[in-house]
Design an enzyme around this catalytic site. Structure first.
Site: not given
Ligand code: NAD
Ligand code: UDP
Length: 346
Positions: A116, A170, A174, A200
């Site tokens: 969602k 996921y 995406k 990351t």
């Molecule tokens: P994270 O889990 O630390 O941050 C995600 C944030 O989104 C959190 O603050 C969470 O509370 C918020 N969130 C989740 N669902 C939500 C919703 N329905 N409404 C509002 N807020 C919501 O993850 P991250 O590592 O900071 O990742 C950030 C983005 O980068 C994500 O979209 C992730 O898919 C993408 N990404 C991250 C990595 C990685 O290695 N960190 C790799 C590929 C992609």
């Protein structure tokens, strides 16, 4: 009442980090969904330092207020508790759409909610971008390549994803998010940017998010066994968070609208990575092998020629430097919170 006002006035005003001063033509209103998370909070810092107005929308599923608490109350900063599965009405110039859990144990906890967030949530954000004519950057992932049979992965590769496996909520979420972005761009003429982010790491990663970097560092710091899932021959390529933030900001500023890989191409097996962490942290923990994870991608390394060509971007922080900063952060957190690895997050 008078006494209460007197007390308020006597309070020492909060000190904020120094920001650049921009005039109103240069200053943008920027929304960051998921801005209280790991990557989002570093992006908040960067954009605040640059002098922009930053609005964070987060439901705090995996994010935390304390990641951005140093900005709370600042005139350029706003924090909104909101779930992006519900529509949002706000006026902004740019949107970085990061809201989504990122670590496998987090996104698998409630797969339907993950879907969602990445579908309905993305529709809400693209709808908002359409209404206010904002440029929008979508945080996609290397997971769109699934368990790749092309190596390293260029953006032209369509991927190898199991649509009904445990990671599908996921990966496929995406992939739909990307599809939606280009459908909105075509049909409603909005400007989209798509970052395919590779693994990351860095300070403010959730200590207990179950990912390999946080697991291995915590295990080594606590003299626990280091747990490798499966043979450990699977590979990953790790990028430091400030490199990613550089790439995201460059992508938003660019005219390039196709997906772009953002990752560090230095690749290691998980076996090598366990040894790197053990050598860096010290400690007496043994390395053990546990059962392999279902559908675990076996090789992952970004082809970053596109980012180099169109964004003039490539990672600057070596694994040794980035890991040292991350270990220092984890060490401090452990002290601060008297953390125990039995306190599993969510
Ligand atoms: P994270 O889990 O630390 O941050 C995600 C944030 O989104 C959190 O603050 C969470 O509370 C918020 N969130 C989740 N669902 C939500 C919703 N329905 N409404 C509002 N807020 C919501 O993850 P991250 O590592 O900071 O990742 C950030 C983005 O980068 C994500 O979209 C992730 O898919 C993408 N990404 C991250 C990595 C990685 O290695 N960190 C790799 C590929 C992609
Ligand atoms: N992994 C591991 N031990 C751990 C956590 C993860 O061996 O304690 C492995 C996992 O099976 C995968 C790699 O490390 O092969 C990266 O996993 P992570 O969950 O960090 O991210 P992914 O890239 O799979 O999303």
């Amino acid at each position: 009442l008078e006494i209460e006002f007197a007390n308020l006035e006597a309070r020492v005003p909060k000190k904020y980090p120094q920001i650049k001063s921009l005039n109103y033509l240069e200053r943008k209103r920027i929304l960051i969904t998921g801005g209280a998370g790991f990557v989002g909070s570093h992006l908040v810092d960067r954009l605040m330092f640059q002098g922009h107005e930053v609005i964070v929308v987060d439901n705090f599923f995996t994010g935390r207020k304390r990641n951005v608490e140093h900005w709370i109350g600042h005139k350029n900063f706003e924090l909104i508790h909101h779930d992006i599965v519900n529509p949002l009405f706000i006026e902004v110039d740019q949107i970085y759409h990061l809201a989504s859990p990122a670590s496998p144990p987090h996104y698998m906890l409630n797969p339907v909610k993950t879907i969602k967030t990445n579908t309905i949530g993305t529709i809400n954000i693209l709808g908002l971008a359409r209404r206010v004519h904002a440029k929008v950057l979508i945080a996609s992932t290397s997971e769109v390549y699934g368990d790749p049979d092309i190596h390293p992965q260029p953006e032209t590769y369509w991927g190898h994803v199991n649509p009904i496996g445990p990671r599908a909520c996921y990966d496929e979420g995406k992939r739909v998010s990307e599809t939606l972005s280009y459908a909105y761009a075509k049909e409603h003429n909005i400007e989209v940017r798509v970052a395919r982010i590779f693994n990351t790491y860095g300070p403010r990663m959730h200590m207990n998010d179950g990912r390999v970097v946080s697991n291995f560092i915590l295990q080594a710091l606590q003299n626990d066994v280091i747990t490798i899932y499966g043979s450990g021959k699977q590979t990953r390529s790790f990028q430091y968070v400030t490199d990613l933030v550089d790439g995201l900001v460059a992508l938003m500023a660019s005219n390039y609208s196709l997906p772009i890989n953002l990752g560090n191409p230095v690749e290691h097996t998980i076996n090598e990575f366990a040894t790197i962490i053990k050598d860096l942290v010290g400690g007496s923990g043994k390395i053990i092998h546990l059962a392999e994870v279902e559908d675990d991608p076996q090789r992952r390394r970004p082809d970053i020629s596109r980012a180099k060509k169109y964004l003039n971007w490539e990672p600057q922080v070596s694994l040794a430097v980035g890991l040292q900063r991350t270990v220092d952060y984890f060490r401090k957190e452990l002290k601060k919170f008297n953390y125990s690895s039995n306190n599993k997050f969510i």
